[in-house]
Enzyme design. Sequence first.
Site, PDB file in Angstrom:
ATOM      1  N   SER A 103      23.989  77.738  33.589  1.00  0.00           N
ATOM      2  CA  SER A 103      23.055  76.618  33.694  1.00  0.00           C
ATOM      3  C   SER A 103      22.308  76.406  32.365  1.00  0.00           C
ATOM      4  O   SER A 103      22.934  76.189  31.345  1.00  0.00           O
ATOM      5  CB  SER A 103      22.106  76.860  34.869  1.00  0.00           C
ATOM      6  N   HIS A 255      26.349  75.752  42.583  1.00  0.00           N
ATOM      7  CA  HIS A 255      25.859  75.944  41.222  1.00  0.00           C
ATOM      8  C   HIS A 255      25.761  77.411  40.830  1.00  0.00           C
ATOM      9  O   HIS A 255      25.970  77.770  39.674  1.00  0.00           O
ATOM     10  CB  HIS A 255      24.479  75.283  41.101  1.00  0.00           C
TER      11      HIS A 255
END
Length: 280
Positions: A103, A255
Amino acid sequence: MEKSHFAGSKTINGIELYYEYYNHPTSKETVVLIHGFLSSLFSYRHLVPLLKERFSIVSVDLPPFGKSGHSAKYQYTFKNMALTIVHLLNTLGITDYHLVGHSMGGQIVLNILHHYPTQAKKAVLLCSSGYSKRAKQSLILASYLPFFYLMIKVYLARSGIEKNLRNVVYDQRLINDEMREGYLNPFLENSIFKGLTGLLRHREGDLPPEVLHQIQTPCLLIWGEYDKVVPLQTGKRLAEDLPNSTLTVLEDTGHLVPEERPQDVYQHIKNFIFEVAEEE
């Protein structure tokens, strides 16, 4: 005899930086793990036991997250965080390594590749952030208000740890008390919200396409098919803008790929590193 595992803090670039170092007795390959926003090295806890069987590992808590410190004098730009990581590795005597970033950590990896192009051999981007702009000027100005950090605390408290975890994990059954506690603990101290204020104020935005085009380091992009935070489309765009990159998509995954698919992520990292190492 050198210790195989060390955990501690060093003052690097004016900030207290917490890290964990696993020194493999025979491997010549070192993997550096950089976590994402509102996270810590805790997010790699399922991946580290796999990686340490084949690699030396350095896992870092980015300031102000995890056990690392906060300083009002520290510049929370991606460029400065990249510098801080590079200085830590130099201090540890590690000059030959691969980078793994999840991320926001992926954007910091890209900053290292851009600003210090000779430092890392290869890079793995796990659902890396990309193409985000700097915060609006009005919000940056508001960050100078007294007690603005408490406003951030209230905002995050309203969103709640459970809601946030459900947003980043595709298989909701993986959410348990260990995960809740691990991601909540760093936010029990007010200092982290002061650091988040600095990050909001200083963050310069992600690297633009014209800069990404210049990065020649081999990159492996690993993405969750159902990533709600950084959609797969961003991964496809990064794969196009990074000239020496490959994109791998994990089905039925969100994610938080190090949490959801550690075995698959490990296999992809191992194959990527050793494939290139054999070519050398």
